[in-house]
Write an enzyme that holds these catalytic residues in place. Structure first.
Site, PDB file in Angstrom:
ATOM      1  CE  LYS A 187      -4.681   8.799  -2.143  1.00 31.19           C
ATOM      2  NZ  LYS A 187      -3.792   7.623  -2.330  1.00 31.19           N
TER       3      LYS A 187
HETATM    4  C1  PLP Z   1      -2.900   7.109  -1.421  1.00 30.49           C
HETATM    5  C2  PLP Z   1      -2.431   5.741  -1.719  1.00 30.49           C
HETATM    6  C3  PLP Z   1      -2.085   4.848  -0.697  1.00 30.49           C
HETATM    7  C4  PLP Z   1      -2.107   5.249   0.767  1.00 30.49           C
HETATM    8  O1  PLP Z   1      -3.399   5.507   1.244  1.00 30.49           O
HETATM    9  P1  PLP Z   1      -3.629   6.412   2.537  1.00 30.49           P
HETATM   10  O2  PLP Z   1      -5.078   6.626   2.628  1.00 30.49           O
HETATM   11  O3  PLP Z   1      -2.892   7.700   2.262  1.00 30.49           O
HETATM   12  O4  PLP Z   1      -3.052   5.684   3.688  1.00 30.49           O
HETATM   13  C5  PLP Z   1      -1.720   3.556  -1.043  1.00 30.49           C
HETATM   14  N1  PLP Z   1      -1.654   3.172  -2.335  1.00 30.49           N
HETATM   15  C6  PLP Z   1      -1.959   4.010  -3.350  1.00 30.49           C
HETATM   16  C7  PLP Z   1      -1.847   3.520  -4.741  1.00 30.49           C
HETATM   17  C8  PLP Z   1      -2.375   5.313  -3.085  1.00 30.49           C
HETATM   18  O5  PLP Z   1      -2.678   6.130  -4.101  1.00 30.49           O
END
Ligand code: PLP
Length: 483
Positions: free
Chosen positions: A104
């Site tokens: 993120k």
């Molecule tokens: C948010 C997240 C995901 C999923 O990603 P999306 O964009 O919501 O599909 C996978 N792995 C981790 C560690 C995340 O923080």
């Protein structure tokens, strides 16, 4: 570049407004009216920030100069998104070298700068209240990204029983004068739908407007969250070419651990913009709504919700699928609106055979339950000495079950230390209560350093411990910010 709504193509707003609003007034998501063109070959040899700047300037017509440089200066290594080779067919794209050790950060380090630039472009001097529903990682990354940013407050809602201990502590101990985090009794989907409702609640909008505050979103429903993510697909591909692992123009597969469908949708955009991607493989955990959808054409959330070892993927309503449906239906806002109404009313919808056939030419899918993920962690450590977090492990497990006809890049989405207990369990260690020692143990076994920002959550004072019911979210916002 103008943006429209996935549910009504008569909507037309500037890029700046799309970023400021976060979500369209009709409940649809903002999407570019047409995808800009960026030639990946123009990015060969460039560093990561320069590649990001090219993508940002293609999507946003306001001033984005210098944003990428600023955003990625907080990352822990020279390269914010390194590609690590496991063997001739398998590569890891590490997306967790930012402040909160999950992918993120790739976008949430950029979004505050984008928002500031967008407000400047629109001459918008209102204060922004950024609302975030999180399954764990987005919340922390948003708190960190927006902390002490002028003219912004950020408020995060996370399922109090649905995040890992490190995730929860990291949100409860967050620094900054403009930040709030709140646990909710409910799951991520309920938090996300309450936040989406808040954006359309006239009374709340009015109360905040009186205080010169406007709401926006830092979830991947905000196009400003999504666009920076497109860059790492370009970058990973260019890195493979630059290091002579592949020749320019040859195809690769990406396997992406998926929850809200934001990460993999960015891959779709990159592919549509000409990055030579064969398949995007959507890897789910036991909440495998997307696997079933891609296999059958029916999206159905009338099913049990599982809490898994990969909490950031514990999602049934994957918001960004709406943007994909918009693209593959040939920008049919009416059809997309109808799907979403059915989803709200009945918890399911069926797409047309043309739509699902199109999706299957681009995407493959698979899922891994907790046991599969633990096995994948043990296997990758055994075979390559590489340590997977449980989310990345889902993707690894799905990749392993495929015949790798193309060089395959797995999106590695979190540092294993963020989910140390699960990783230790996979490596046959006993895990009791999670403390700083738990991270130390993982460090001893793997010879990797504990990221400082994760170690410190165990010693910092708790600042935010409020827990509210899922139905109180709108009232909470009104009380906290509207009075
Ligand atoms: C948010 C997240 C995901 C999923 O990603 P999306 O964009 O919501 O599909 C996978 N792995 C981790 C560690 C995340 O923080």
């Amino acid at each position: 570049m103008m943006y429209t709504s996935t549910r009504d193509t008569s909507v037309s707003v500037s890029a700046a407004k799309a970023v400021i609003d976060g979500i369209a007034a009709d409940g649809g998501l903002y999407v570019p009216k047409s995808l800009p063109s960026v030639d990946y070959r123009s990015m060969l040899g460039l560093d990561y920030a320069a590649r990001v700047e090219k993508v940002l300037s293609a999507f946003f017509d306001f001033d984005v100069k210098g944003i990428a440089d600023k955003a990625y200066s907080s990352f822990d290594s020279g390269d914010p998104a390194p590609v690590v080779k496991l063997d001739d067919k398998l590569y890891m794209l590490e997306l967790w070298h930012g402040k909160t050790c999950a992918f993120k950060d790739m976008a949430l380090s950029v979004l505050p700068h984008l928002l500031a630039a967008a407000k400047k472009a629109e001459g918008d001097s209102r204060e922004t209240l950024v609302l975030v529903a999180t399954s764990g990682d987005t919340g922390k990354a948003a708190l960190e990204g927006f902390r002490d940013v002028d003219g912004v407050k950020v408020c995060v809602f996370y399922p109090t029983d649905g995040v890992s201990k490190v995730q929860k502590l990291s949100m409860q101990t967050q620094d900054g004068d403009n930040v709030y985090s709140v646990g909710i009794k409910g799951n991520f989907d309920e938090a996300q739908s309450a936040v989406k409702r808040a954006f359309r609640d006239e009374q709340l909008i009015g109360a905040l407007a009186e205080k010169n505050i406007v709401m926006s979103s830092a979830n991947s429903i905000n196009i400003g969250r999504l666009v920076p993510q497109i860059a790492y697909y370009f970058s990973a591909y260019c890195d493979l070419v630059d290091s002579d692992e592949i020749t320019a123009g040859s195809k690769v597969d990406f396997v992406v651990p998926t929850g809200n469908f934001g990460n993999i949708l960015a891959g779709y955009y990159a592919r549509a913009m000409g990055v030579p991607i064969n398949r995007l493989v959507c890897a789910s955990n036991k909440n495998n709504v997307l696997t079933d959808f891609i296999e059958t054409g029916t999206y159905d959330i009338n099913r049990e919700f599982f809490k898994t070892l990969s909490p950031s993927m514990d999602i049934l309503v994957s918001s960004n699928l709406e943007r994909l449906l918009f693209e593959v239906s040939g920008h049919d806002g009416e059809a997309v609106g109808a799907y979403m109404t059915k989803l709200t009313d009945k918890g399911r919808y069926d797409v047309s055979p043309e739509v699902i056939d199109k999706i299957r030419t681009i995407f493959a899918c698979g899922y891994a339950d907790d046991d599969d993920c633990l096995e994948a962690i043990a296997e990758a450590f055994d075979e390559y000495g590489y340590v997977l977090d449980p989310h990345t492990a889902a993707a690894y497990s799905v990749a392993e079950s495929r015949e790798l006809s193309y060089p395959t890049v797995i999106a590695s989405t979190a540092s294993p230390f963020k989910f140390a207990p699960a990783v230790l369990t996979a490596l046959d260690e006993k895990v009791g209560e999670v403390t700083a020692k738990t991270l130390g143990l993982l460090s001893d076994i793997t010879a990797l350093d504990v990221p400082v920002q994760l170690a410190e959550v165990f010693t910092k004072p708790l600042r935010f411990t409020e827990i509210i019911d899922k139905d109180e979210i709108l009232d909470f916002i009104a009380r906290k910010f509207g009075e």
